[in-house]
Design a protein around this motif. Structure first.
Motif, PDB file in Angstrom:
ATOM      1  N   LYS A 131       0.812  -1.216   0.000  1.00 40.88           N
ATOM      2  CA  LYS A 131       0.000   0.000   0.000  1.00 40.88           C
ATOM      3  C   LYS A 131       0.846   1.268   0.000  1.00 40.88           C
ATOM      4  CE  LYS A 131      -0.727   0.056   5.047  1.00 40.88           C
ATOM      5  NZ  LYS A 131      -1.758  -0.074   6.106  1.00 40.88           N
ATOM      6  N   ASP A 132       2.097   1.183   0.473  1.00 44.71           N
ATOM      7  CA  ASP A 132       2.945   2.368   0.516  1.00 44.71           C
ATOM      8  C   ASP A 132       3.427   2.783  -0.868  1.00 44.71           C
ATOM      9  OD1 ASP A 132       2.627   2.594   3.228  1.00 44.71           O
ATOM     10  OD2 ASP A 132       4.474   1.524   3.731  1.00 44.71           O
ATOM     11  N   MET A 133       3.171   1.966  -1.866  1.00 46.52           N
ATOM     12  CA  MET A 133       3.493   2.312  -3.252  1.00 46.52           C
ATOM     13  C   MET A 133       2.386   3.116  -3.912  1.00 46.52           C
ATOM     14  SD  MET A 133       6.533   0.996  -3.643  1.00 46.52           S
ATOM     15  CE  MET A 133       6.753   1.457  -1.909  1.00 46.52           C
ATOM     16  N   PHE A 134       1.325   3.464  -3.156  1.00 47.72           N
ATOM     17  CA  PHE A 134       0.149   4.065  -3.764  1.00 47.72           C
ATOM     18  C   PHE A 134      -0.283   5.346  -3.057  1.00 47.72           C
ATOM     19  CE2 PHE A 134      -0.680  -0.609  -4.712  1.00 47.72           C
ATOM     20  CZ  PHE A 134      -0.082  -0.535  -5.964  1.00 47.72           C
ATOM     21  N   TYR A 175      -7.629  -0.005  -9.882  1.00 49.80           N
ATOM     22  CA  TYR A 175      -6.610  -1.025  -9.641  1.00 49.80           C
ATOM     23  C   TYR A 175      -5.938  -0.819  -8.287  1.00 49.80           C
ATOM     24  CZ  TYR A 175      -6.759  -2.710 -14.520  1.00 49.80           C
ATOM     25  OH  TYR A 175      -7.149  -3.265 -15.727  1.00 49.80           O
ATOM     26  N   ILE A 176      -5.631   0.430  -7.977  1.00 52.75           N
ATOM     27  CA  ILE A 176      -4.987   0.728  -6.694  1.00 52.75           C
ATOM     28  C   ILE A 176      -5.895   0.333  -5.537  1.00 52.75           C
ATOM     29  CG2 ILE A 176      -4.308   2.662  -5.200  1.00 52.75           C
ATOM     30  CD1 ILE A 176      -3.025   3.929  -7.704  1.00 52.75           C
ATOM     31  N   ARG A 177      -7.168   0.653  -5.653  1.00 54.36           N
ATOM     32  CA  ARG A 177      -8.120   0.276  -4.603  1.00 54.36           C
ATOM     33  C   ARG A 177      -8.179  -1.244  -4.445  1.00 54.36           C
ATOM     34  NH1 ARG A 177     -12.904   2.143  -2.033  1.00 54.36           N
ATOM     35  NH2 ARG A 177     -14.369   0.441  -1.614  1.00 54.36           N
ATOM     36  N   GLN A 178      -8.244  -1.945  -5.559  1.00 58.12           N
ATOM     37  CA  GLN A 178      -8.389  -3.402  -5.519  1.00 58.12           C
ATOM     38  C   GLN A 178      -7.150  -4.077  -4.947  1.00 58.12           C
ATOM     39  OE1 GLN A 178      -9.643  -4.691  -9.468  1.00 58.12           O
ATOM     40  NE2 GLN A 178     -11.163  -3.038  -9.546  1.00 58.12           N
ATOM     41  N   VAL A 179      -5.971  -3.623  -5.359  1.00 58.90           N
ATOM     42  CA  VAL A 179      -4.733  -4.216  -4.844  1.00 58.90           C
ATOM     43  C   VAL A 179      -4.570  -3.924  -3.360  1.00 58.90           C
ATOM     44  CG1 VAL A 179      -2.209  -4.193  -5.002  1.00 58.90           C
ATOM     45  CG2 VAL A 179      -3.597  -4.184  -7.090  1.00 58.90           C
ATOM     46  N   LYS A 186      -6.932  -3.356  -1.216  1.00 51.77           N
ATOM     47  CA  LYS A 186      -7.925  -4.152  -0.495  1.00 51.77           C
ATOM     48  C   LYS A 186      -7.482  -5.605  -0.361  1.00 51.77           C
ATOM     49  CE  LYS A 186     -12.915  -5.182  -0.549  1.00 51.77           C
ATOM     50  NZ  LYS A 186     -14.207  -4.909  -1.258  1.00 51.77           N
ATOM     51  N   LEU A 187      -6.891  -6.153  -1.406  1.00 43.43           N
ATOM     52  CA  LEU A 187      -6.476  -7.555  -1.396  1.00 43.43           C
ATOM     53  C   LEU A 187      -5.223  -7.781  -0.554  1.00 43.43           C
ATOM     54  CD1 LEU A 187      -6.790 -10.472  -2.577  1.00 43.43           C
ATOM     55  CD2 LEU A 187      -5.210  -9.736  -4.394  1.00 43.43           C
ATOM     56  N   MET A 188      -4.227  -6.863  -0.682  1.00 43.61           N
ATOM     57  CA  MET A 188      -2.923  -7.178  -0.090  1.00 43.61           C
ATOM     58  C   MET A 188      -2.137  -5.929   0.315  1.00 43.61           C
ATOM     59  SD  MET A 188      -0.902  -8.281  -3.601  1.00 43.61           S
ATOM     60  CE  MET A 188       0.690  -7.967  -2.888  1.00 43.61           C
ATOM     61  N   GLY A 189      -2.854  -4.906   0.787  1.00 45.50           N
ATOM     62  CA  GLY A 189      -2.193  -3.653   1.141  1.00 45.50           C
ATOM     63  C   GLY A 189      -1.112  -3.792   2.200  1.00 45.50           C
ATOM     64  N   PRO A 200       7.954 -13.966 -17.604  1.00 44.20           N
ATOM     65  CA  PRO A 200       7.195 -12.922 -16.905  1.00 44.20           C
ATOM     66  C   PRO A 200       7.745 -12.676 -15.501  1.00 44.20           C
ATOM     67  CG  PRO A 200       5.974 -14.978 -16.866  1.00 44.20           C
ATOM     68  CD  PRO A 200       7.150 -15.203 -17.790  1.00 44.20           C
ATOM     69  N   ILE A 201       7.549 -11.476 -15.020  1.00 47.13           N
ATOM     70  CA  ILE A 201       7.959 -11.159 -13.652  1.00 47.13           C
ATOM     71  C   ILE A 201       7.036 -11.896 -12.683  1.00 47.13           C
ATOM     72  CG2 ILE A 201       8.137  -9.322 -11.929  1.00 47.13           C
ATOM     73  CD1 ILE A 201       8.773  -7.411 -14.256  1.00 47.13           C
ATOM     74  N   VAL A 202       7.638 -12.550 -11.692  1.00 47.79           N
ATOM     75  CA  VAL A 202       6.866 -13.196 -10.640  1.00 47.79           C
ATOM     76  C   VAL A 202       7.397 -12.691  -9.301  1.00 47.79           C
ATOM     77  CG1 VAL A 202       6.061 -15.350  -9.626  1.00 47.79           C
ATOM     78  CG2 VAL A 202       6.571 -15.252 -12.079  1.00 47.79           C
ATOM     79  N   ASP A 203       6.675 -11.779  -8.688  1.00 46.68           N
ATOM     80  CA  ASP A 203       7.028 -11.230  -7.380  1.00 46.68           C
ATOM     81  C   ASP A 203       6.287 -11.996  -6.296  1.00 46.68           C
ATOM     82  OD1 ASP A 203       8.677  -9.237  -8.410  1.00 46.68           O
ATOM     83  OD2 ASP A 203       7.054  -7.771  -8.549  1.00 46.68           O
ATOM     84  N   VAL A 204       6.922 -12.113  -5.144  1.00 42.92           N
ATOM     85  CA  VAL A 204       6.309 -12.784  -4.008  1.00 42.92           C
ATOM     86  C   VAL A 204       6.167 -11.788  -2.865  1.00 42.92           C
ATOM     87  CG1 VAL A 204       6.405 -14.770  -2.461  1.00 42.92           C
ATOM     88  CG2 VAL A 204       7.507 -14.891  -4.712  1.00 42.92           C
ATOM     89  N   TYR A 205       4.964 -11.693  -2.318  1.00 43.50           N
ATOM     90  CA  TYR A 205       4.670 -10.843  -1.166  1.00 43.50           C
ATOM     91  C   TYR A 205       4.231 -11.724  -0.005  1.00 43.50           C
ATOM     92  CZ  TYR A 205       4.988  -6.554  -3.915  1.00 43.50           C
ATOM     93  OH  TYR A 205       5.450  -5.515  -4.674  1.00 43.50           O
ATOM     94  N   GLN A 206       4.447 -11.241   1.197  1.00 44.01           N
ATOM     95  CA  GLN A 206       4.137 -12.063   2.369  1.00 44.01           C
ATOM     96  C   GLN A 206       3.471 -11.243   3.461  1.00 44.01           C
ATOM     97  OE1 GLN A 206       6.855 -15.151   3.180  1.00 44.01           O
ATOM     98  NE2 GLN A 206       6.630 -15.095   5.405  1.00 44.01           N
ATOM     99  N   LEU A 207       2.597 -11.890   4.215  1.00 45.07           N
ATOM    100  CA  LEU A 207       1.983 -11.323   5.411  1.00 45.07           C
ATOM    101  C   LEU A 207       1.794 -12.471   6.393  1.00 45.07           C
ATOM    102  CD1 LEU A 207       0.704  -8.904   6.900  1.00 45.07           C
ATOM    103  CD2 LEU A 207      -1.489  -9.556   5.887  1.00 45.07           C
ATOM    104  N   GLY A 208       2.605 -12.477   7.440  1.00 42.84           N
ATOM    105  CA  GLY A 208       2.581 -13.607   8.356  1.00 42.84           C
ATOM    106  C   GLY A 208       2.998 -14.864   7.614  1.00 42.84           C
ATOM    107  N   LYS A 209       2.159 -15.880   7.616  1.00 41.18           N
ATOM    108  CA  LYS A 209       2.447 -17.127   6.897  1.00 41.18           C
ATOM    109  C   LYS A 209       1.826 -17.154   5.504  1.00 41.18           C
ATOM    110  CE  LYS A 209       2.942 -19.938  11.084  1.00 41.18           C
ATOM    111  NZ  LYS A 209       2.461 -21.151  11.808  1.00 41.18           N
TER     112      LYS A 209
END
Length: 522
Positions: free
Chosen positions: A43-46, A425-429, A431-434, A446-455
């Motif tokens: 979310k800090d990217m938005f 798009y910003i709202r949706q992202v 909401k899903l994974m801010g 293709p670029i494949v980024d991995v994000y994490q929150l807890g487990k």
């Protein structure tokens, strides 16, 4: 018979090699380690750039509908014209509502209570300072010092340093300030201090503005002199009531976003600080800023600092030099003790003649391309380790249909009262994974980024191109039996989601230039 064994060995080797070739785009997500210790939240990217009137209706009443749109963004960079809070020298006012105007108190409080990070950018030299210049030299973008003052001396910038003190005293967290230093005549009986609404102040906007002439452009050394005054009154030498840190030591000073994104500008500022402010007890340079800040728009007109191209339009962020330039700032920030790095202006325009216009690609309109590129730009900056990003800007500068060929006329993410796809798009992202933070990247194209929150982990996949290219990718989700695939939807509040079975733990995907999001369902 003995001669057969080498042949069998060769066949076996080729067979195993072919298997390896078939699976080279897979990655066991259980093996993914963090790329860096810094945890950059999605979310800090938005963040977004805007003005005080973006919060109000035509009658200067706080507009809840407008604020609901602003709430889609995690940060608000406020272009605050200096004269609006200091209309006369050393006469300040922050609440214009009694006379029928905007209230900065109200704006910043609403944002603070809604967890929107506010960056106040004190910009544009006020008329009472401009009028010290000869008539032929007067302009709004003059450097903030009186005519004839030396641009390389901190004391020349005492006026903006006093304004920094007043802002920090009112909106910072320090309630133990000598109220005799507060220069708000209408509140002289009971000055307002320590509201705690704002944490970040920025001194000027694009101080390297060479296109406005020598009276507007500052060298790194000249701007460092300004920041030293603004930061703490040049280490307290300019007297009481001068400098942000003098009012609130916890307030963070963000250097003005430089228009030419060259890290050498920052390095020269640091050298100035080393020479003129000295060293701290811990052996570090006594710097006069807390956050590095640069601007970069992803177009092909970057000849003054990088490679030159000739498309005369915006380009996809991965096809420009944004990655290398971001790396140069982040790497230098690491040398300064991992100082935060922000980019407070970037974006794309929708004007047909703009040099940074988004284009229609395949079946996608230019509005969808703007959304794709902005989202991928946020992903790129998270990948490179920037801490915050603010897009330019909330609303268009131009009225509908008034395409005058300007660069920034239609850069808005909101079309009057409704979100454009980029804001969707910003709202949706968000909401899903801010609150997810960037972990690592496991594939480049293709670029494949991995994000994490807890487990929990989220995979973000996109093709880094601008020709409507699509790629197949096999995502190894290990022991997962099912996966959730999230797809962006223009005009909606949330992404669509599809649950799919993956009996062997491998999810086969078609990836396009619009990012998709995948979550394993264990």
């Amino acid at each position: 018979m003995k001669k057969v064994y080498p042949l069998i060995s060769l066949v076996l080797f080729l067979f195993l090699s072919s298997l390896a070739g078939c699976t080279q785009d897979k990655r066991n997500y259980g093996e993914i380690k963090p790329l860096r210790s810094k945890q950059v939240k999605m979310k800090d990217m938005f963040g977004i750039n805007g003005f005080e009137w973006d919060f109000y209706d035509a009658h200067n009443n706080f507009d809840s509908a407008k604020f609901n749109i602003i709430r889609n963004f995690s940060g608000f960079r406020h272009f605050l014209d200096w004269e609006r809070v200091e209309p006369q020298k050393e006469v300040f006012r922050f609440n214009h509502k009694p006379e029928g105007g905007w209230s900065y108190d109200e704006i910043y409080e609403k944002c603070m209570r809604d967890s929107i990070t506010v960056l106040v950018d004190l910009q544009v030299t006020p008329n009472w300072l401009i009028n010290t210049y000869p008539e032929g030299q007067r302009q709004r973008d003059l450097s903030p010092l009186p005519y004839g003052a030396k641009k390389d001396l901190p004391k020349s910038y005492i006026d903006i340093a006093k304004a920094g003190f007043q802002l920090a005293a009112r909106y910072g967290r320090n309630k133990n300030i000598d109220k005799k230093l507060i220069l708000v005549p209408k509140e002289s009986a009971s000055p307002v201090i320590g509201l705690g609404y704002v944490k970040y102040l920025e001194s000027s906007n694009e101080p390297d503005k060479w296109w406005r002439g020598k009276d507007a452009e500052q060298s790194p050394e000249e701007y460092a002199a300004q920041l030293s005054a603004f930061y703490d009154g040049h280490k307290g030498s300019l007297g009481a009531g001068v400098g942000v840190k003098t009012a609130d030591p916890t307030m963070m000073v963000v250097m003005g976003g430089i228009a030419k994104p060259n890290v050498e500008y920052v390095k020269r500022m640091v050298e100035w600080c080393k020479k003129n402010r000295g060293m701290k007890k811990d052996g570090k340079v006594d710097l006069c800023f807390d956050v590095i800040n640069y601007h970069m728009y992803s177009n092909d007109y970057t000849g003054w600092f990088a490679k030159f191209r000739t498309k005369n339009r915006g380009v996809a962020p991965e096809t420009n030099d944004m990655t290398e330039i971001a790396n140069s700032f982040v790497n230098y920030a690491a040398e300064l003790g991992n100082m935060p790095v922000w980019s407070t202006e970037t974006g794309y325009d929708l004007g047909n003649k703009s040099s940074q216009r988004a284009i229609a690609i395949g079946s996608k309109s230019k509005e969808i391309t703007q959304a794709d590129w902005l989202l991928r730009l946020g992903l790129l900056y998270a990948r490179q380790g920037l801490d915050r990003v603010f897009y330019y800007q909330l609303y268009d500068n131009n009225e509908p249909g008034a395409d005058d060929g300007g660069t920034f006329g239609f850069s808005g993410l909101v079309d009057r009262s409704k979100r454009r796809p980029a804001a969707d798009y910003i709202r949706q992202v968000t909401k899903l994974m801010g609150d997810y933070y960037y972990l690592n990247t496991i594939n480049k194209d293709p670029i494949v980024d991995v994000y994490q929150l807890g487990k929990k982990r989220m995979f973000v996949l996109a093709v880094p191109d601008e020709v409507d290219r699509k790629e197949k990718y096999s995502l190894d989700l290990q022991q997962a039996k099912k996966a959730l695939i999230y797809t962006l939807q223009p005009g909606k509040d949330a992404m669509s989601v599809k649950e799919v079975a993956i009996p062997n733990g491998i999810l086969e995907l078609e990836v396009s230039e619009t990012p998709i999001f995948v979550e394993a369902k264990l």
